[in-house]
Design an enzyme around this catalytic site. Structure first.
Site, mmCIF file in Angstrom:
data_model
loop_
_atom_site.group_PDB
_atom_site.id
_atom_site.type_symbol
_atom_site.label_atom_id
_atom_site.label_comp_id
_atom_site.label_asym_id
_atom_site.label_seq_id
_atom_site.Cartn_x
_atom_site.Cartn_y
_atom_site.Cartn_z
ATOM 1 N N SER A 62 0.790 -1.236 0.000
ATOM 2 C CA SER A 62 0.000 0.000 0.000
ATOM 3 C C SER A 62 0.822 1.284 0.000
ATOM 4 C CB SER A 62 -0.956 0.008 1.196
ATOM 5 O OG SER A 62 -1.988 -0.932 0.995
ATOM 6 N N LYS A 65 0.429 3.354 -3.031
ATOM 7 C CA LYS A 65 -0.733 4.222 -3.211
ATOM 8 C C LYS A 65 -0.363 5.700 -3.163
ATOM 9 C CE LYS A 65 -3.666 0.719 -1.000
ATOM 10 N NZ LYS A 65 -4.451 0.358 0.199
ATOM 11 N N TYR A 189 -3.594 -2.953 -10.372
ATOM 12 C CA TYR A 189 -3.472 -2.719 -8.936
ATOM 13 C C TYR A 189 -2.593 -3.764 -8.257
ATOM 14 C CZ TYR A 189 -4.968 -2.201 -4.050
ATOM 15 O OH TYR A 189 -4.996 -2.038 -2.690
ATOM 16 N N TYR A 237 -4.672 3.733 7.977
ATOM 17 C CA TYR A 237 -6.027 3.186 8.047
ATOM 18 C C TYR A 237 -6.716 3.587 9.350
ATOM 19 C CZ TYR A 237 -3.668 0.474 4.457
ATOM 20 O OH TYR A 237 -2.928 0.091 3.370
ATOM 21 N N VAL A 255 1.265 -3.530 3.958
ATOM 22 C CA VAL A 255 1.232 -4.806 4.664
ATOM 23 C C VAL A 255 2.468 -5.659 4.387
ATOM 24 C CG1 VAL A 255 -1.282 -4.854 4.816
ATOM 25 C CG2 VAL A 255 -0.142 -5.971 2.878
#
Length: 314
Positions: A62, A65, A189, A237, A255
């Site tokens: 992530s 992103k 992705y 998050y 992660v």
């Protein structure tokens, strides 16, 4: 001084018994040795200080992103926010409920649903390999290193086991908020998340977000500010508030165990430890950044923050 502090933190982390749990729901990540740890800091002066397994490659997951968001904002500007929000989440990173409650408009671009939407936005009816080439070029330019690559085995592992992401993408499309086919978007992705680099490379790649890069800026200053704001409020998050409380600087986790953090105008920091906490963020990585922040007074909420070497007084 800084190298000594980093080495001391590294030694303390290597002695920790509770190292968290690796992301075993992605088969290729489940076999990573949780005993590994690395910390690397790039300063405005151009100096870099590292400790531990700083040259060991790991999966960005992530953290990627941040880079797709940078490309999307450069291409779409404010128009991107019509499709995705800018609010923190109280739900897990792969929550389906939250997307349904918001009628298919994800709360922020760092939740899985929001990141899938951003990938769709930069894909823009294009060819996935072209989009991935653009993303790789951007990350390599940020890091000043052309050796950064995508691990196709990790990408295949995610595709085979990413049922929740498939569900999120189909729901976004059912709401009219996904312009490309689900296969094209998720194919892109999963490969973006499978980009591999080392902790030292990641610290160098984050310099543009700290505003300390050399040469022409990669993105507009307003977009740097906006991404930093989202990293602070949404980068971990539903653990983002806890991270801001403990560490106090913008950061984005993955992660794979990595965290990219920035001290605006001063430093880009990367940490890697594969074991995760209950929020899906690196357990020892978070602890290490908290120690570093307290030792150096890095938190943006400090009344008199410590100025790292190479940073002129205001």
């Amino acid at each position: 001084m800084l190298q000594t502090i980093i080495d001391e933190i590294g030694a303390q982390m290597r002695g920790e018994e509770d190292r968290g749990k690796v992301a075993d729901y992605i088969p290729e990540l489940s076999c990573i040795d949780p005993r590994q740890f690395a910390l690397s800091v790039c300063l405005a002066s151009g100096e870099q200080f590292s400790t531990g397994d700083a040259d060991q490659h790991f999966s960005m997951q992530s953290i990627s992103k941040v880079f797709t968001l940078a490309i999307a904002l450069g291409r779409l500007g404010e128009g991107l926010w019509r499709r995705v929000g800018r609010e923190p989440s109280n739900s897990a990173f792969n929550s389906i409920v939250e997307v349904e409650l918001s009628a298919g408009r994800p709360r922020n671009p760092f939740m899985n649903a929001g990141a899938i939407l951003v990938t769709d936005a930069i894909l823009a009816k294009g060819v996935p390999r072209h989009t991935l080439a653009e993303l790789l070029h951007f990350i390599r330019a940020a890091a000043g290193d052309d050796s950064i690559l995508i691990n196709p085995v990790v990408a295949a592992s995610e595709k085979a086991t990413g049922d929740r992401n498939w569900a999120l993408a189909h729901y976004l499309r059912s709401c009219g908020n996904l312009t490309n086919t689900v296969d094209l978007v998720l194919g892109t992705y999963f490969h973006q998340c499978a980009i591999e680099l080392s902790c030292a490379q990641l610290a160098r790649a984050g310099r543009f977000l700290a505003g300390i890069q050399s040469g022409p800026p990669l993105i507009a200053a307003d977009n740097v500010r906006n991404i930093n704001a989202l990293m602070m409020t949404c980068g971990h998050y539903d653990g983002s508030g806890e991270f801001a409380f403990r560490v106090g600087i913008p950061a984005k986790s993955g992660v794979g165990g990595g965290i990219l953090a920035v001290v605006p105008g001063a430093a880009s920091i990367a940490v890697w430890s594969p074991g995760l906490n209950s929020f899906g963020n690196s357990k020892l990585g978070t602890q290490a950044l908290e120690l570093l922040s307290k030792r150096l007074g890095l938190s943006l909420f400090e009344p008199e923050p410590f100025r790292l070497p190479g940073v002129a007084a205001a």
